[in-house]
Design a protein around this motif. Structure first.
Motif, PDB file in Angstrom:
ATOM      1  N   LEU A   7      34.138  41.017  10.886  1.00  0.00           N
ATOM      2  CA  LEU A   7      34.234  40.424  12.215  1.00  0.00           C
ATOM      3  C   LEU A   7      33.381  41.200  13.207  1.00  0.00           C
ATOM      4  N   THR A   8      32.641  40.475  14.022  1.00  0.00           N
ATOM      5  CA  THR A   8      31.880  41.119  15.082  1.00  0.00           C
ATOM      6  C   THR A   8      32.847  41.508  16.203  1.00  0.00           C
ATOM      7  N   TRP A  12      36.304  39.589  17.124  1.00  0.00           N
ATOM      8  CA  TRP A  12      37.550  40.341  17.181  1.00  0.00           C
ATOM      9  C   TRP A  12      38.232  40.147  18.534  1.00  0.00           C
ATOM     10  N   GLU A  13      37.470  40.159  19.605  1.00  0.00           N
ATOM     11  CA  GLU A  13      38.043  39.923  20.936  1.00  0.00           C
ATOM     12  C   GLU A  13      38.716  38.555  21.007  1.00  0.00           C
ATOM     13  N   ARG A  14      38.101  37.545  20.386  1.00  0.00           N
ATOM     14  CA  ARG A  14      38.670  36.194  20.419  1.00  0.00           C
ATOM     15  C   ARG A  14      39.961  36.087  19.622  1.00  0.00           C
ATOM     16  N   THR A  85      40.014  29.451  15.257  1.00  0.00           N
ATOM     17  CA  THR A  85      39.239  30.169  16.266  1.00  0.00           C
ATOM     18  C   THR A  85      37.919  30.677  15.700  1.00  0.00           C
ATOM     19  N   LEU A  86      37.947  31.221  14.488  1.00  0.00           N
ATOM     20  CA  LEU A  86      36.739  31.795  13.901  1.00  0.00           C
ATOM     21  C   LEU A  86      35.794  30.760  13.314  1.00  0.00           C
TER      22      LEU A  86
END
Length: 122
Positions: A7-8, A12-14, A85-86
């Motif tokens: 995960l970028t 990760w923030e999302r 989400t991803l």
């Protein structure tokens, strides 16, 4: 199916806000909690590669930890939200693949039929 990578920071923030907060253990009890981002990366690695939990690379926390948290996230619908989400549209393909490998029923994303076979087919 999307190509797997860690995960970028932006991803990760999302998704970090979707994951339940774990209470830290007292310093005198057991091992410290595994990093949630690393656990999520490990669980995603297993799902995307179609691998067994025991074959997870050593760069992730112990597979038992990743599996236990994945099961909790799956049972509460958290993992479905992370998928959506991803991966957006690719979420449906991942959901079907995960359902094909896991015997327990998985709540289907909206618009997708349940992936558990009927009892007569078992």
């Amino acid at each position: 199916m999307p190509f797997f990578r860690e995960l970028t920071d932006e991803e990760w923030e999302r998704v970090s806000r979707l994951l339940p907060e774990l209470r830290p253990r007292p310093a005198s009890r057991g091992r410290p909690l595994a990093n949630t981002r690393a656990v999520l990366n490990g669980a995603l690695w297993v799902i995307v590669h179609g691998a067994t939990w025991a074959s997870m690379p050593r760069r992730y926390p112990p597979y038992q930890t990743c599996h236990r948290r994945f099961m909790a996230w799956r049972d509460t619908g958290v993992f479905q939200n992370v998928f959506e989400t991803l991966y957006g549209e690719d979420c449906t393909a991942l959901h079907r693949e995960m359902g094909a490998r896991i015997r327990a029923p998985i709540p289907a994303p909206s618009g997708v039929a349940n992936t558990k076979p009927p009892a007569s087919a078992i």
